[in-house]
Design an enzyme around this catalytic site. Structure first.
Site, PDB file in Angstrom:
ATOM      1  N   ASP A  26      40.831  15.804  85.475  1.00  0.00           N
ATOM      2  CA  ASP A  26      41.356  15.918  84.127  1.00  0.00           C
ATOM      3  C   ASP A  26      40.563  14.945  83.243  1.00  0.00           C
ATOM      4  O   ASP A  26      39.915  14.022  83.739  1.00  0.00           O
ATOM      5  CB  ASP A  26      42.846  15.575  84.120  1.00  0.00           C
ATOM      6  CG  ASP A  26      43.473  15.776  82.758  1.00  0.00           C
ATOM      7  OD1 ASP A  26      43.237  16.836  82.143  1.00  0.00           O
ATOM      8  OD2 ASP A  26      44.194  14.874  82.301  1.00  0.00           O
ATOM      9  N   ASP A  28      41.594  13.821  79.390  1.00  0.00           N
ATOM     10  CA  ASP A  28      42.446  12.936  78.602  1.00  0.00           C
ATOM     11  C   ASP A  28      43.366  12.138  79.515  1.00  0.00           C
ATOM     12  O   ASP A  28      44.143  12.701  80.281  1.00  0.00           O
ATOM     13  CB  ASP A  28      43.293  13.745  77.619  1.00  0.00           C
ATOM     14  CG  ASP A  28      42.455  14.392  76.524  1.00  0.00           C
ATOM     15  OD1 ASP A  28      41.663  13.682  75.908  1.00  0.00           O
ATOM     16  OD2 ASP A  28      42.602  15.613  76.303  1.00  0.00           O
ATOM     17  N   ASP A 225      46.407  12.491  85.521  1.00  0.00           N
ATOM     18  CA  ASP A 225      47.364  11.464  85.112  1.00  0.00           C
ATOM     19  C   ASP A 225      48.743  12.029  84.829  1.00  0.00           C
ATOM     20  O   ASP A 225      49.668  11.266  84.542  1.00  0.00           O
ATOM     21  CB  ASP A 225      46.870  10.745  83.854  1.00  0.00           C
ATOM     22  CG  ASP A 225      46.919  11.649  82.621  1.00  0.00           C
ATOM     23  OD1 ASP A 225      46.338  12.757  82.687  1.00  0.00           O
ATOM     24  OD2 ASP A 225      47.527  11.259  81.605  1.00  0.00           O
TER      25      ASP A 225
END
Length: 350
Positions: A26, A28, A225
């Protein structure tokens, strides 16, 4: 066949960068936040790449094109090609193309990344419901998204035009804090129409399919995250995952996770790709302590609905891994409810 419920993070004597052929990263909250590289990300990814791991960047953000994302990564010190980037825009464009005739018009509520992905599938982006679109698609349009664009989507959906969304992430991390994501805009249209879109992005299967098709990964590791997109997406795809605590997920949320949100591994940041993962082992009850789990000098247990942490470990992440095992085992196939406030405060993770 019943599904095995994860009750503790896995250990591994081998570094993840060596155990897996491809990292599905990922962006961001993992590689960058608000456009700036997260601490340790550039160096860690460089070492993983030099060791032979293929790095692919998988994002639910449909605003930017793969070329723009690759240029951004390269400027940050993470060399990348457009083919290394897989976006929810690409996944939703494939999903739409499978359901409407070639050359169909698609009403776009989003940015350039979504328009480019649609053209690659032979579809024509349009801006108005008056253009008689065969579908309407929503993707993250950035902070400048006008209210009138949401109204345009509402008009189309209310007329029965098939509705698609690149993703439904309610929030997105920025350098200034947590900002509303595409999911918040989707909810506006949902509330106005009572309808629900087909969703392509993480954690839905179309995104995992798009990623595997484009990367050819044989033994991938999802790195993210967010529990409700990255980790759940790995769960849906039947692959292993590494949660990094550099984005939106807190330690308390991790301890309370239901099974589909429980990662294979836990790390503070992307250095976790380069480090063997410590094993969490069960320990028998001792005086004043219930059966528990040990990791790196810490022992965690649950007594009367409260998580307890003992020992003299030096790495707070080892303590968190032990707490995960205690909380997830206690919860079983449900979301955890044990009180963890004091235990996390001891680790400085509250």
């Amino acid at each position: 066949m019943s599904e095995t419920v994860r009750t503790r993070p896995d250990g591994s004597a081998q570094k993840p960068s060596e155990a897996y052929d491809t990292a599905l990263l990922d962006l961001d909250g993992v590689v960058y936040a608000g456009g700036e590289a997260i601490e340790h990300a550039v160096e860690s990814l460089g070492v993983a790449r030099a060791g032979g791991m293929h790095l692919a960047y998988v994002t639910n953000n449909a605003l930017r094109t793969p070329e723009t994302v690759a240029d951004h990564l390269t400027r940050l010190g993470v060399p990348a090609e457009p083919g290394d980037v897989i976006t929810a825009a690409q996944a939703v464009a494939r999903l739409i193309a499978e359901q409407v005739p070639a050359g169909s018009r698609v009403l776009v509520i989003g940015g350039e990344g979504l328009k480019v992905a649609l053209r690659e599938r032979g579809l024509e982006p349009v801006d108005s419901v008056d253009d008689d679109p065969a579908a309407v698609v929503q993707g993250y349009g950035g902070p400048e998204l006008a209210w009138g664009r949401l109204a345009e989507a509402t008009f189309a959906v209310a007329r029965g035009v098939p509705w698609f969304a690149s993703n439904t992430d309610l929030t997105i991390p920025t350098s200034r804090g947590i900002s509303p994501g595409n999911g918040a805009a989707v909810e506006v249209v949902r509330m106005a129409t009572g309808a629900s879109p087909q969703v392509a992005g993480k954690p839905q299967p179309p995104m995992h399919r798009e990623t595997i098709l484009r990367t050819g990964a044989r033994r991938p590791l999802v790195v993210g995250d967010r529990l409700d997109t990255d980790i759940e997406g790995a769960h849906v795809g039947g692959v292993d995952s590494l949660l990094v605590l550099t984005g939106v997920t807190t330690a308390a949320q991790l301890l309370a996770a239901e099974p589909k949100y429980r990662p294979t591994y836990v790390a503070a940041d992307l250095r976790g790709l380069l480090e063997p993962q410590p094993e969490v082992v069960p320990v028998a009850a001792a005086e004043g302590r219930a059966d528990g789990f040990a990791c790196g000098g810490w022992v965690a247990s649950v007594r009367e609905g409260v998580l307890h942490l003992e020992g003299d470990g030096t790495d707070p992440l080892d303590g968190l891994r032990a707490l995960c095992a205690a909380a997830w085992t206690e919860a079983g196939a449900e979301a955890g409810t044990a009180d963890a406030e004091k235990a996390l405060a001891r680790l400085g993770l509250s």
